[in-house]
Scaffold this motif. Structure first.
Motif, PDB file in Angstrom:
ATOM      1  N   GLU A  53       0.850  -1.189   0.000  1.00  0.00           N
ATOM      2  CA  GLU A  53       0.000   0.000   0.000  1.00  0.00           C
ATOM      3  C   GLU A  53       0.891   1.247   0.000  1.00  0.00           C
ATOM      4  O   GLU A  53       2.039   1.189   0.454  1.00  0.00           O
ATOM      5  N   PRO A  54       0.390   2.372  -0.502  1.00  0.00           N
ATOM      6  CA  PRO A  54       1.175   3.607  -0.404  1.00  0.00           C
ATOM      7  C   PRO A  54       1.625   3.815   1.046  1.00  0.00           C
ATOM      8  O   PRO A  54       0.884   3.542   1.984  1.00  0.00           O
ATOM      9  N   ALA A  55       2.870   4.275   1.195  1.00  0.00           N
ATOM     10  CA  ALA A  55       3.458   4.364   2.523  1.00  0.00           C
ATOM     11  C   ALA A  55       4.066   5.740   2.755  1.00  0.00           C
ATOM     12  O   ALA A  55       4.604   6.351   1.828  1.00  0.00           O
ATOM     13  N   PRO A  56       4.015   6.202   3.996  1.00  0.00           N
ATOM     14  CA  PRO A  56       4.680   7.473   4.309  1.00  0.00           C
ATOM     15  C   PRO A  56       6.197   7.287   4.253  1.00  0.00           C
ATOM     16  O   PRO A  56       6.712   6.193   4.524  1.00  0.00           O
ATOM     17  N   PRO A  57       6.927   8.335   3.891  1.00  0.00           N
ATOM     18  CA  PRO A  57       8.386   8.232   3.833  1.00  0.00           C
ATOM     19  C   PRO A  57       8.995   7.715   5.143  1.00  0.00           C
ATOM     20  O   PRO A  57       9.972   6.966   5.112  1.00  0.00           O
ATOM     21  N   SER A  58       8.403   8.062   6.262  1.00  0.00           N
ATOM     22  CA  SER A  58       8.949   7.611   7.551  1.00  0.00           C
ATOM     23  C   SER A  58       8.906   6.089   7.671  1.00  0.00           C
ATOM     24  O   SER A  58       9.842   5.479   8.191  1.00  0.00           O
ATOM     25  N   ARG A  59       7.855   5.462   7.176  1.00  0.00           N
ATOM     26  CA  ARG A  59       7.761   3.994   7.240  1.00  0.00           C
ATOM     27  C   ARG A  59       8.771   3.350   6.288  1.00  0.00           C
ATOM     28  O   ARG A  59       9.401   2.343   6.630  1.00  0.00           O
ATOM     29  N   ALA A  95       0.525  14.920   5.782  1.00  0.00           N
ATOM     30  CA  ALA A  95       1.429  13.792   5.531  1.00  0.00           C
ATOM     31  C   ALA A  95       1.421  13.426   4.055  1.00  0.00           C
ATOM     32  O   ALA A  95       0.467  13.716   3.330  1.00  0.00           O
ATOM     33  N   GLN A  96       2.491  12.768   3.639  1.00  0.00           N
ATOM     34  CA  GLN A  96       2.603  12.328   2.253  1.00  0.00           C
ATOM     35  C   GLN A  96       2.702  10.813   2.197  1.00  0.00           C
ATOM     36  O   GLN A  96       3.135  10.166   3.146  1.00  0.00           O
ATOM     37  N   LEU A  97       2.299  10.276   1.058  1.00  0.00           N
ATOM     38  CA  LEU A  97       2.396   8.843   0.807  1.00  0.00           C
ATOM     39  C   LEU A  97       3.192   8.614  -0.475  1.00  0.00           C
ATOM     40  O   LEU A  97       3.052   9.369  -1.440  1.00  0.00           O
ATOM     41  N   LEU A  98       4.005   7.572  -0.453  1.00  0.00           N
ATOM     42  CA  LEU A  98       4.784   7.189  -1.623  1.00  0.00           C
ATOM     43  C   LEU A  98       4.225   5.904  -2.199  1.00  0.00           C
ATOM     44  O   LEU A  98       3.845   4.998  -1.453  1.00  0.00           O
TER      45      LEU A  98
END
Length: 153
Positions: A53-59, A95-98
């Motif tokens: 799934e799209p993930a935040p840069p931190s993850r 927040a952003q998702l990649l």
């Protein structure tokens, strides 16, 4: 004249041989990836997001054992190459998702095949049982030393 203490030769250390093999395997794979316009770090990033799934840069940073700054730089390069997309998290607009682009989802299996071929070429001299034993031993060392960082370079 002072005496020189005896020291073992470089190749007397198991780490020397591990590094020799590791460098050769890694450099060969890097050259193969270069032909596809991707670096090893970018491959690791793409493979991490593949099927996820799209993930935040931190993850992504936590998963890869990298800093958020390093992930941002990698993501920026992959966005420029049209392989990664960045969008606002619908649940938290700050927040952003990649995620991977459709082009990247088509590319990852080709890159995985290059990884498989590279492994096959380097470890072909081992019998299947020897290869399995080597893998078990390396995994045991990783576990016993608490190594969690994914090699990305």
């Amino acid at each position: 004249m002072s005496e020189i203490a005896p020291v073992p030769a470089l190749d007397a250390h198991l780490g020397f041989w591990l590094r020799m093999v590791s460098n050769a395997v890694s450099q060969s794979f890097a050259r193969a990836l270069e032909g596809e316009g991707v670096t090893v770090a970018e491959w690791v990033f793409l493979r991490t997001l593949y099927g996820a799934e799209p993930a935040p840069p931190s993850r992504v940073a936590e998963t890869l054992g990298m800093t958020r700054g390093a992930i941002t730089k990698l993501a920026d390069r992959l966005i420029d190459k049209g392989l990664t997309a960045r969008r606002a998290d619908p649940e938290d607009g700050r927040a952003q998702l990649l995620s991977l682009t459709p082009r990247a989802r088509r590319l990852v299996p080709r890159l995985a095949a290059l990884a498989d071929a590279n492994d096959g070429a380097f470890f072909a001299s081992l019998k299947p049982s020897e290869r399995a034993q080597l893998e078990r031993l390396l995994k045991r060392i990783v576990a016993s030393r608490g190594i969690t960082e994914i090699p990305a370079t």
